[in-house]
Scaffold this active site. Structure first.
Site, PDB file in Angstrom:
ATOM      1  N   CYS A  29       0.868  -1.168   0.000  1.00 47.80           N
ATOM      2  CA  CYS A  29       0.000   0.000   0.000  1.00 47.80           C
ATOM      3  C   CYS A  29       0.909   1.223   0.000  1.00 47.80           C
ATOM      4  O   CYS A  29       1.689   1.421   0.948  1.00 47.80           O
ATOM      5  CB  CYS A  29      -0.900   0.020   1.231  1.00 47.80           C
ATOM      6  SG  CYS A  29      -1.819   1.566   1.397  1.00 47.80           S
ATOM      7  N   SER A  30       0.859   2.020  -1.063  1.00 47.33           N
ATOM      8  CA  SER A  30       1.767   3.166  -1.187  1.00 47.33           C
ATOM      9  C   SER A  30       1.069   4.501  -0.970  1.00 47.33           C
ATOM     10  O   SER A  30       1.637   5.556  -1.261  1.00 47.33           O
ATOM     11  CB  SER A  30       2.425   3.161  -2.574  1.00 47.33           C
ATOM     12  OG  SER A  30       1.446   3.217  -3.594  1.00 47.33           O
ATOM     13  N   SER A  44      11.329   3.218   1.099  1.00 44.36           N
ATOM     14  CA  SER A  44      10.840   4.499   0.600  1.00 44.36           C
ATOM     15  C   SER A  44      11.629   5.651   1.197  1.00 44.36           C
ATOM     16  O   SER A  44      12.084   5.569   2.352  1.00 44.36           O
ATOM     17  CB  SER A  44       9.359   4.683   0.957  1.00 44.36           C
ATOM     18  OG  SER A  44       8.914   5.978   0.625  1.00 44.36           O
ATOM     19  N   TYR A  59       2.406   5.454   6.192  1.00 42.80           N
ATOM     20  CA  TYR A  59       3.054   4.722   5.102  1.00 42.80           C
ATOM     21  C   TYR A  59       4.563   4.703   5.313  1.00 42.80           C
ATOM     22  O   TYR A  59       5.204   3.637   5.256  1.00 42.80           O
ATOM     23  CB  TYR A  59       2.713   5.358   3.758  1.00 42.80           C
ATOM     24  CG  TYR A  59       3.659   4.935   2.657  1.00 42.80           C
ATOM     25  CD1 TYR A  59       3.602   3.650   2.128  1.00 42.80           C
ATOM     26  CD2 TYR A  59       4.627   5.815   2.166  1.00 42.80           C
ATOM     27  CE1 TYR A  59       4.484   3.252   1.125  1.00 42.80           C
ATOM     28  CE2 TYR A  59       5.503   5.424   1.164  1.00 42.80           C
ATOM     29  CZ  TYR A  59       5.431   4.145   0.655  1.00 42.80           C
ATOM     30  OH  TYR A  59       6.305   3.752  -0.331  1.00 42.80           O
ATOM     31  N   LYS A 105      -2.491   5.557 -10.868  1.00 42.67           N
ATOM     32  CA  LYS A 105      -2.214   6.029  -9.516  1.00 42.67           C
ATOM     33  C   LYS A 105      -3.084   7.203  -9.082  1.00 42.67           C
ATOM     34  O   LYS A 105      -3.169   7.503  -7.893  1.00 42.67           O
ATOM     35  CB  LYS A 105      -0.737   6.393  -9.379  1.00 42.67           C
ATOM     36  CG  LYS A 105       0.197   5.204  -9.500  1.00 42.67           C
ATOM     37  CD  LYS A 105       1.636   5.593  -9.255  1.00 42.67           C
ATOM     38  CE  LYS A 105       1.878   5.995  -7.825  1.00 42.67           C
ATOM     39  NZ  LYS A 105       3.308   6.274  -7.554  1.00 42.67           N
TER      40      LYS A 105
END
Length: 320
Positions: free
Chosen positions: A75-76, A113, A139, A180
């Protein structure tokens, strides 16, 4: 055979296409496979596609002989507020993949990330222990929690995959991110805005001393991220957590001008207020320290912002 999770996503689909072009057999994993994401697999129809739970079942039941797992599925959404979901999907699932790769002697490259660096006050050095970083959103916390777990495993001397790399992706842009929506890159949004309205809307600065449009990010072309991953996969002795960026911070105005130039138009920019909810977790400056990757032996130059934007706009303008 190589497995790619998040294979219908932005980075995953570009990686899968590169691997397919090199002649590799692939297992493609993604969930949920929406129609918008499925379009990214149109040229990969000859390969087997599984959802994320089917993939774990395959690993445990069949123990396939894999020469690598590129685990990019997650899940971004930087605005996600359900921590239980992020912990299950981004942290514990990745642990399961890591443990399988360790037990079955399979190289692993996984997505971390740059969101792990938070507001940047602790710098953007991939040598910084995860325990010292303070992400600005859940996130980023999920990605940092897994990095911290890996570092705990290393300190405890427990086994690892035979070659592994955690990729701290910075502000990635390029082809195949139509699905996205709001989470797409600034390049994608700028292109759409120019086509629809003739102008680009940028957030006013919320940082004293930083002019509107002068917020700076490390914008990295997706092809460079693929190069980083493939190089680290091919060099297991370099195992570790690495920044995937250019090492340069460019302004939002630089990026916007590059989009207009690629379209052959004069720049037209309008500044708008940043939503208060976003301002609390907004990174006004990022720049990857890539010295660790360089020291490991990776020596390819980064794609210049103007060249990467031009290639992305060319792809976006292709006939439907």
């Amino acid at each position: 055979m190589i497995a790619v999770t998040g294979a219908a996503g932005f980075i995953g689909s570009n990686l899968a296409l590169r691997l397919a072009a090199a002649g590799h057999d692939l297992i493609l994993v993604d969930h949920p496979l929406t129609p918008a994401k499925a379009a990214n697999l149109a040229d990969l129809a000859r390969f087997r596609v599984l959802d994320h739970e089917q993939f774990l079942t395959l690993l445990e039941r069949d123990r396939p002989q894999l020469s690598g797992v590129f685990h990019l599925g997650a899940c971004s959404r930087t605005t996600e507020t359900d921590w239980a979901y992020l912990d299950r999907n981004n942290v514990r699932y990745t642990r399961t993949v890591w443990e399988w790769c360790t037990a079955n002697r399979c190289p692993l490259v996984y997505a971390s990330s740059a969101a792990t660096y938070g507001d940047g006050t602790r710098g953007f050095d991939d040598r910084t222990p995860a325990a010292e970083l303070l992400p600005l959103n859940l996130y980023g916390k999920s990605k940092n929690d897994f990095d911290a777990w890996v570092q705990d495993e290393l300190r405890a001397g427990r086994p690892t995959p035979p070659g592994w790399a955690g990729m701290k992706f910075f502000n990635v842009y390029g082809p195949r991110e139509d699905h996205k929506g709001g989470m797409a890159s600034v390049v994608w949004h700028a292109y759409r805005q120019v086509k629809d309205t003739g102008e680009v809307r940028l957030f006013r600065s919320t940082v004293a001393g930083v002019a509107d449009g002068e917020q700076r990010r490390d914008f990295v072309f997706v092809g460079d991220c693929i190069d980083h991953m493939l190089w680290l996969w091919a060099h297991p002795a370099a195992s570790g957590i690495y920044n995937s960026g250019t090492g340069h911070a460019r302004t939002f105005l630089d990026l916007t001008r590059a989009v207009f130039a690629a379209l052959g138009r004069e720049p037209a920019v309008r500044f708008v207020d940043m939503p208060a909810a976003l301002a609390a977790q907004y990174q006004s400056y990022t720049r990857a320290d890539v010295s660790k990757l360089r020291a490991a032996g990776y020596d390819a130059p980064p794609t210049a912002l103007e060249a990467g934007v031009a290639a992305t706009v060319e792809w976006l303008r292709r006939p439907a």
